[in-house]
Write a protein that holds these residues in place. Structure first.
Motif, PDB file in Angstrom:
ATOM      1  N   VAL A  78      -7.869   0.091  -9.864  1.00  0.00           N
ATOM      2  CA  VAL A  78      -6.649  -0.435  -9.258  1.00  0.00           C
ATOM      3  C   VAL A  78      -6.494  -1.851  -9.806  1.00  0.00           C
ATOM      4  O   VAL A  78      -7.367  -2.697  -9.611  1.00  0.00           O
ATOM      5  N   VAL A  79      -5.385  -2.061 -10.509  1.00  0.00           N
ATOM      6  CA  VAL A  79      -5.125  -3.364 -11.114  1.00  0.00           C
ATOM      7  C   VAL A  79      -3.818  -3.883 -10.534  1.00  0.00           C
ATOM      8  O   VAL A  79      -2.739  -3.528 -10.990  1.00  0.00           O
ATOM      9  N   ARG A  90       4.054  10.057  -7.472  1.00  0.00           N
ATOM     10  CA  ARG A  90       4.946  10.317  -8.614  1.00  0.00           C
ATOM     11  C   ARG A  90       4.151  10.599  -9.882  1.00  0.00           C
ATOM     12  O   ARG A  90       4.604  11.331 -10.754  1.00  0.00           O
ATOM     13  N   GLY A  91       2.975  10.008  -9.988  1.00  0.00           N
ATOM     14  CA  GLY A  91       2.118  10.225 -11.152  1.00  0.00           C
ATOM     15  C   GLY A  91       1.196  11.419 -11.016  1.00  0.00           C
ATOM     16  O   GLY A  91       0.431  11.726 -11.933  1.00  0.00           O
ATOM     17  N   GLY A  92       1.237  12.090  -9.866  1.00  0.00           N
ATOM     18  CA  GLY A  92       0.396  13.261  -9.656  1.00  0.00           C
ATOM     19  C   GLY A  92      -1.076  12.944  -9.476  1.00  0.00           C
ATOM     20  O   GLY A  92      -1.941  13.755  -9.802  1.00  0.00           O
ATOM     21  N   VAL A  93      -1.371  11.744  -8.944  1.00  0.00           N
ATOM     22  CA  VAL A  93      -2.760  11.319  -8.747  1.00  0.00           C
ATOM     23  C   VAL A  93      -2.937  10.890  -7.295  1.00  0.00           C
ATOM     24  O   VAL A  93      -2.124  10.141  -6.760  1.00  0.00           O
ATOM     25  N   ARG A  94      -3.991  11.365  -6.677  1.00  0.00           N
ATOM     26  CA  ARG A  94      -4.318  10.905  -5.327  1.00  0.00           C
ATOM     27  C   ARG A  94      -5.068   9.576  -5.432  1.00  0.00           C
ATOM     28  O   ARG A  94      -5.838   9.372  -6.382  1.00  0.00           O
ATOM     29  N   PRO A  95      -4.873   8.666  -4.494  1.00  0.00           N
ATOM     30  CA  PRO A  95      -5.561   7.368  -4.567  1.00  0.00           C
ATOM     31  C   PRO A  95      -7.075   7.482  -4.751  1.00  0.00           C
ATOM     32  O   PRO A  95      -7.662   6.702  -5.500  1.00  0.00           O
ATOM     33  N   ARG A 131      -6.215  -0.543   1.921  1.00  0.00           N
ATOM     34  CA  ARG A 131      -5.226   0.266   2.641  1.00  0.00           C
ATOM     35  C   ARG A 131      -4.669   1.388   1.785  1.00  0.00           C
ATOM     36  O   ARG A 131      -4.197   2.390   2.310  1.00  0.00           O
ATOM     37  N   LEU A 132      -4.716   1.228   0.470  1.00  0.00           N
ATOM     38  CA  LEU A 132      -4.275   2.290  -0.433  1.00  0.00           C
ATOM     39  C   LEU A 132      -5.192   3.499  -0.314  1.00  0.00           C
ATOM     40  O   LEU A 132      -4.752   4.631  -0.416  1.00  0.00           O
ATOM     41  N   GLY A 133      -6.474   3.291  -0.098  1.00  0.00           N
ATOM     42  CA  GLY A 133      -7.424   4.384   0.018  1.00  0.00           C
ATOM     43  C   GLY A 133      -8.053   4.791  -1.307  1.00  0.00           C
ATOM     44  O   GLY A 133      -8.552   5.897  -1.443  1.00  0.00           O
ATOM     45  N   PRO A 177       0.816  -1.223   0.000  1.00  0.00           N
ATOM     46  CA  PRO A 177       0.000   0.000   0.000  1.00  0.00           C
ATOM     47  C   PRO A 177       0.849   1.273   0.000  1.00  0.00           C
ATOM     48  O   PRO A 177       0.536   2.222  -0.727  1.00  0.00           O
ATOM     49  N   GLU A 178       1.928   1.288   0.761  1.00  0.00           N
ATOM     50  CA  GLU A 178       2.789   2.472   0.791  1.00  0.00           C
ATOM     51  C   GLU A 178       3.515   2.665  -0.534  1.00  0.00           C
ATOM     52  O   GLU A 178       3.619   3.783  -1.044  1.00  0.00           O
ATOM     53  N   ILE A 179       4.007   1.585  -1.121  1.00  0.00           N
ATOM     54  CA  ILE A 179       4.673   1.682  -2.422  1.00  0.00           C
ATOM     55  C   ILE A 179       3.680   2.163  -3.476  1.00  0.00           C
ATOM     56  O   ILE A 179       4.012   2.990  -4.339  1.00  0.00           O
TER      57      ILE A 179
END
Length: 124
Positions: free
Chosen positions: A56-57, A45-50, A72-74, A36-38
């Motif tokens: 999510v793939v 880095r991609g400029g996108v909030r979860p 956990r990623l949100g 989840p943290e990675i």
């Protein structure tokens, strides 16, 4: 994005005849606690909030990993690919295969922000 070389023996090819072997508990703990943290770092880095992700793939290892990592990623608004149920763990092809099915089924639009996330041998 990285690796966990200290856990390199958790997933291995060994023996005669050659066979795949893994320490399932170690892999599960690593995947559900570190991924989840990675994944958040990849989003940053991609400029996108979860919460902006449409999909999510994750590597389609098993649902016991996919569900907690996605939660956990949100990525609360995202469709989470669960192709492992239909196709099983197809190794390196699991992410593109799951993505193609989401697109074909119209569950996510082309060009929408998505997180494609694979992991593999030696926990890399």
């Amino acid at each position: 994005m990285g690796s966990a070389p200290e856990l390199g023996t958790a997933v291995r090819i060994e023996g005669t005849p050659i066979r795949f072997s893994q320490d399932g508990q170690t892999v599960y703990r690593w995947a559900t606690t570190r991924l989840p943290e990675i994944a958040r770092q990849a989003c940053e880095r991609g400029g996108v909030r979860p919460e902006e992700l449409a999909a999510v793939v994750l590597h389609q290892a098993n649902l016991r990993i996919i569900k907690p990592v996605a939660a956990r990623l949100g990525a609360v608004n995202a469709v989470v690919a669960k192709d492992v149920v239909e196709s099983g763990n197809t190794s390196a092809t699991s992410v593109p295969l799951a993505l193609s099915k989401l697109l074909e089924e119209g569950k996510v639009a082309k060009g929408a922000p998505m997180l494609l996330f694979g992991f593999g041998g030696n926990l890399s």
